[in-house]
Design a protein around this motif. Structure first.
Motif, PDB file in Angstrom:
ATOM      1  N   GLU A  78       8.543   6.669 -19.269  1.00 42.20           N
ATOM      2  CA  GLU A  78       7.024   7.720 -19.801  1.00 42.20           C
ATOM      3  C   GLU A  78       6.167   6.616 -21.008  1.00 42.20           C
ATOM      4  N   ARG A  79       6.629   6.311 -21.565  1.00 40.42           N
ATOM      5  CA  ARG A  79       5.203   5.288 -22.209  1.00 40.42           C
ATOM      6  C   ARG A  79       5.079   4.011 -21.675  1.00 40.42           C
ATOM      7  N   ALA A  80       5.936   3.055 -20.788  1.00 41.03           N
ATOM      8  CA  ALA A  80       5.698   2.210 -20.307  1.00 41.03           C
ATOM      9  C   ALA A  80       4.589   2.643 -18.781  1.00 41.03           C
ATOM     10  N   TRP A  81       4.546   3.560 -18.580  1.00 36.45           N
ATOM     11  CA  TRP A  81       4.024   4.132 -17.125  1.00 36.45           C
ATOM     12  C   TRP A  81       2.698   4.455 -17.180  1.00 36.45           C
ATOM     13  N   SER A  82       2.819   5.125 -18.412  1.00 31.36           N
ATOM     14  CA  SER A  82       1.261   5.784 -18.975  1.00 31.36           C
ATOM     15  C   SER A  82       0.768   4.115 -19.028  1.00 31.36           C
ATOM     16  N   GLY A  83       0.848   3.044 -19.630  1.00 27.93           N
ATOM     17  CA  GLY A  83      -0.427   2.315 -20.126  1.00 27.93           C
ATOM     18  C   GLY A  83      -0.252   1.319 -18.288  1.00 27.93           C
ATOM     19  N   ILE A  84       0.132   1.448 -17.302  1.00 27.28           N
ATOM     20  CA  ILE A  84      -0.442   0.457 -15.537  1.00 27.28           C
ATOM     21  C   ILE A  84      -1.274   1.702 -14.939  1.00 27.28           C
ATOM     22  N   GLU A  85      -1.683   0.138 -14.199  1.00 32.34           N
ATOM     23  CA  GLU A  85      -2.737   0.931 -13.177  1.00 32.34           C
ATOM     24  C   GLU A  85      -2.428   0.618 -11.661  1.00 32.34           C
ATOM     25  N   LEU A  86      -1.201   0.856 -10.978  1.00 31.95           N
ATOM     26  CA  LEU A  86      -0.796  -0.018  -9.889  1.00 31.95           C
ATOM     27  C   LEU A  86      -1.902   0.266  -8.757  1.00 31.95           C
ATOM     28  N   THR A  87      -2.635  -0.448  -8.396  1.00 31.93           N
ATOM     29  CA  THR A  87      -3.907  -0.592  -8.050  1.00 31.93           C
ATOM     30  C   THR A  87      -3.706  -1.898  -6.903  1.00 31.93           C
ATOM     31  N   LEU A  88      -4.596  -1.928  -6.293  1.00 30.21           N
ATOM     32  CA  LEU A  88      -4.518  -3.221  -4.778  1.00 30.21           C
ATOM     33  C   LEU A  88      -6.179  -4.149  -5.480  1.00 30.21           C
ATOM     34  N   ASP A  89      -6.816  -3.783  -6.067  1.00 33.58           N
ATOM     35  CA  ASP A  89      -7.663  -4.848  -6.996  1.00 33.58           C
ATOM     36  C   ASP A  89      -7.594  -5.361  -7.995  1.00 33.58           C
ATOM     37  N   PRO A  90      -7.470  -6.877  -7.237  1.00 35.15           N
ATOM     38  CA  PRO A  90      -7.544  -8.006  -8.715  1.00 35.15           C
ATOM     39  C   PRO A  90      -7.856  -8.305  -9.633  1.00 35.15           C
ATOM     40  N   VAL A  91      -9.213  -7.432  -9.292  1.00 36.97           N
ATOM     41  CA  VAL A  91     -10.055  -7.399 -10.317  1.00 36.97           C
ATOM     42  C   VAL A  91     -10.719  -9.324 -10.701  1.00 36.97           C
TER      43      VAL A  91
ATOM     44  N   ILE B 101       0.437  -0.858   0.138  1.00 37.51           N
ATOM     45  CA  ILE B 101      -0.066  -0.075  -0.112  1.00 37.51           C
ATOM     46  C   ILE B 101       0.529   1.792   0.022  1.00 37.51           C
ATOM     47  N   ALA B 102       2.043   1.022   0.858  1.00 39.65           N
ATOM     48  CA  ALA B 102       2.880   2.210   0.957  1.00 39.65           C
ATOM     49  C   ALA B 102       3.642   2.675  -0.959  1.00 39.65           C
ATOM     50  N   SER B 103       3.556   1.536  -1.381  1.00 36.23           N
ATOM     51  CA  SER B 103       4.432   1.727  -2.396  1.00 36.23           C
ATOM     52  C   SER B 103       3.474   2.330  -3.315  1.00 36.23           C
ATOM     53  N   ILE B 104       2.653   1.857  -3.427  1.00 37.35           N
ATOM     54  CA  ILE B 104       1.739   2.127  -4.505  1.00 37.35           C
ATOM     55  C   ILE B 104       1.024   3.854  -4.638  1.00 37.35           C
ATOM     56  N   ASP B 105       1.028   4.300  -3.533  1.00 40.06           N
ATOM     57  CA  ASP B 105       0.614   5.069  -2.314  1.00 40.06           C
ATOM     58  C   ASP B 105       2.450   6.350  -2.678  1.00 40.06           C
ATOM     59  N   TYR B 106       3.511   5.894  -3.183  1.00 44.73           N
ATOM     60  CA  TYR B 106       3.911   6.747  -3.670  1.00 44.73           C
ATOM     61  C   TYR B 106       4.080   6.920  -4.757  1.00 44.73           C
ATOM     62  N   ALA B 107       3.869   6.087  -5.331  1.00 43.59           N
ATOM     63  CA  ALA B 107       4.157   6.407  -7.058  1.00 43.59           C
ATOM     64  C   ALA B 107       2.975   7.196  -6.963  1.00 43.59           C
ATOM     65  N   GLY B 108       2.049   7.402  -6.037  1.00 48.24           N
ATOM     66  CA  GLY B 108       0.504   8.059  -6.903  1.00 48.24           C
ATOM     67  C   GLY B 108       0.913   9.495  -6.325  1.00 48.24           C
ATOM     68  N   ALA B 109       1.856  10.111  -5.197  1.00 52.40           N
ATOM     69  CA  ALA B 109       2.360  11.218  -4.876  1.00 52.40           C
ATOM     70  C   ALA B 109       3.748  11.780  -5.554  1.00 52.40           C
ATOM     71  N   SER B 110       4.381  10.919  -6.025  1.00 50.98           N
ATOM     72  CA  SER B 110       5.581  11.124  -6.074  1.00 50.98           C
ATOM     73  C   SER B 110       6.327  10.436  -7.848  1.00 50.98           C
ATOM     74  N   LYS B 111       5.481  10.601  -8.773  1.00 49.64           N
ATOM     75  CA  LYS B 111       5.717   9.924  -9.786  1.00 49.64           C
ATOM     76  C   LYS B 111       7.200   9.329 -10.225  1.00 49.64           C
ATOM     77  N   THR B 112       7.295  11.008 -10.373  1.00 54.86           N
ATOM     78  CA  THR B 112       8.923  11.238 -11.004  1.00 54.86           C
ATOM     79  C   THR B 112       9.320  10.275 -10.040  1.00 54.86           C
ATOM     80  N   GLU B 113       9.881  10.430  -8.681  1.00 55.08           N
ATOM     81  CA  GLU B 113      10.471   9.819  -7.843  1.00 55.08           C
ATOM     82  C   GLU B 113      10.097   8.479  -8.132  1.00 55.08           C
ATOM     83  N   ALA B 114       9.246   7.515  -8.468  1.00 53.10           N
ATOM     84  CA  ALA B 114       8.893   6.376  -7.544  1.00 53.10           C
ATOM     85  C   ALA B 114       9.542   6.271  -9.729  1.00 53.10           C
ATOM     86  N   GLN B 115       9.147   6.430 -10.572  1.00 58.41           N
ATOM     87  CA  GLN B 115       9.931   5.803 -12.250  1.00 58.41           C
ATOM     88  C   GLN B 115      11.200   5.732 -12.090  1.00 58.41           C
TER      89      GLN B 115
END
Length: 353
Positions: free
Chosen positions: A288-301, A253-267
């Motif tokens: 940038e292209r790879a990142w635009s195609g994914i969604e980090l999510t806790l939902d396993p669908v 959860i902390a990892s996904i929150d970090y990516a949402g709050a700090s995209k550049t640092e997460a990349q």
């Protein structure tokens, strides 16, 4: 005592002993009493891939977010290149938990008759594409061509073969398996003409080898969501060390929150991990292209898993659709989410047998 009575007595004793052993060694007797919480584990052996689709895992490792939550539990990360290898490690007991594609995740559950592993969280939705040479513009253009996936039976292998069957060209296309780095080289040389790959490899073929996208897998799923990467854990480990599993999930959860709050640092964190793991980092355009195609999510669908099980049959990877009822156990995840004041994740009925 008569010979017949003696034989019957011995048989009863043997059967009783066998039954006791089955329960003691963690067999499939579902009526056995639940394992007792043994407290935090001494170590957690965690599997993952060096792919952008495993960004949450890579961020958690690079920023020590898992280690922080695990405390005195030693984290032992292990890199894999494709799901089937990781499945073998989980079923063989040399791995406790793993970030993995949905196809191999289902296979792990099916191979153990629904006993060995549980789906405990999502990680990534999206991030897989069929990329092709520029002279290929429709499915029929693939006839007679060689198309690559990362490994036989992995998530992209199932997706490609199911799509080829739907387009009625499965028997007219040569499907082969290569490690992702080898696929990039083979595409550049002209030895292969198409590949169904996860990120960042589909982006690398597009930006470094002149490929183009024929199919973005998200277009094939309702609302563009499908489980590219999920988190599974050995059932025995989940029962014995629920506190450790919750700690792992807090790190996720902390990892996904970090990516949402700090995209550049997460990349940057993902790129640093990729360089350490593969010897090469990604260019900014590929990132940038790879990142635009994914969604980090806790939902396993989770609602898509019955269809994914059917797809494996259509693809010829499985003889019959795995019964995935009861596969999901989101109790630990939702417990942590509730503690953090976050919305719980719906198992979509996959938690019921």
């Amino acid at each position: 005592m008569s010979k017949r009575l003696l034989t019957a007595t011995i048989a009863a004793v043997v059967l009783s002993a066998v039954g006791a052993c089955s329960r003691a060694d963690g067999g499939s007797d579902s009526s056995a009493a639940p394992a007792q919480d043994k407290g935090p584990a001494a170590e957690l052996r965690l599997g993952y891939f060096p792919n952008v689709t495993h960004a949450a895992a890579l961020i958690g490792l690079e920023k020590a977010l898992f280690a922080k939550e695990l405390g005195n539990t030693k984290l032992v990360p292990t890199k894999f290149n494709a799901g089937p290898e990781e499945v073998n490690a989980l079923l063989g007991g040399s791995l406790d938990a793993g970030f993995i594609g949905s196809g191999p995740a289902i296979n792990a559950y099916a191979k153990s008759n629904g006993e060995a592993v549980r789906l405990i969280s999502g990680a990534t939705s999206g991030g897989a594409q069929l990329v092709v040479r520029n002279d290929i513009s429709k499915p029929e253009d693939l006839v007679g061509k060689t198309v690559v996936t990362p490994q036989l039976g992995n998530t992209q292998d199932v997706a490609l073969k199911k799509w080829l069957k739907d387009k009625a060209i499965f028997d007219k296309v040569q499907v082969t398996n290569l490690e992702n780095a080898q696929t990039l080289d083979a595409f550049k040389k002209g030895d292969v003409q198409a590949a169904w790959l996860p990120e960042p490899w589909s982006s690398r073929l597009v930006l470094e080898a002149g490929a183009k996208v024929l199919v973005d897998e998200k277009e094939l799923w309702p609302n563009g969501k499908f489980p590219t990467t999920v988190l599974i854990v050995r059932t025995g480990y989940l029962k014995d060390h629920p506190q450790t599993v919750q700690a792992l999930l807090r790190g996720l959860i902390a990892s996904i929150d970090y990516a949402g709050a700090s995209k550049t640092e997460a990349q940057a964190a993902v790129n640093k991990q990729l360089k350490e793991l593969t010897g090469k980092d990604l260019s900014q355009p590929v990132t940038e292209r790879a990142w635009s195609g994914i969604e980090l999510t806790l939902d396993p669908v989770a609602g898509q898993f019955p269809q994914l099980a059917k797809d494996a049959v259509t693809a010829g990877v499985a003889k019959e659709a795995a019964n995935v009822a009861g596969y999901a156990d989101l109790t630990a995840l939702n417990t942590v989410l509730k503690q953090l004041g976050k919305s719980e994740v719906d198992p979509s009925g996959l938690d019921k047998k």
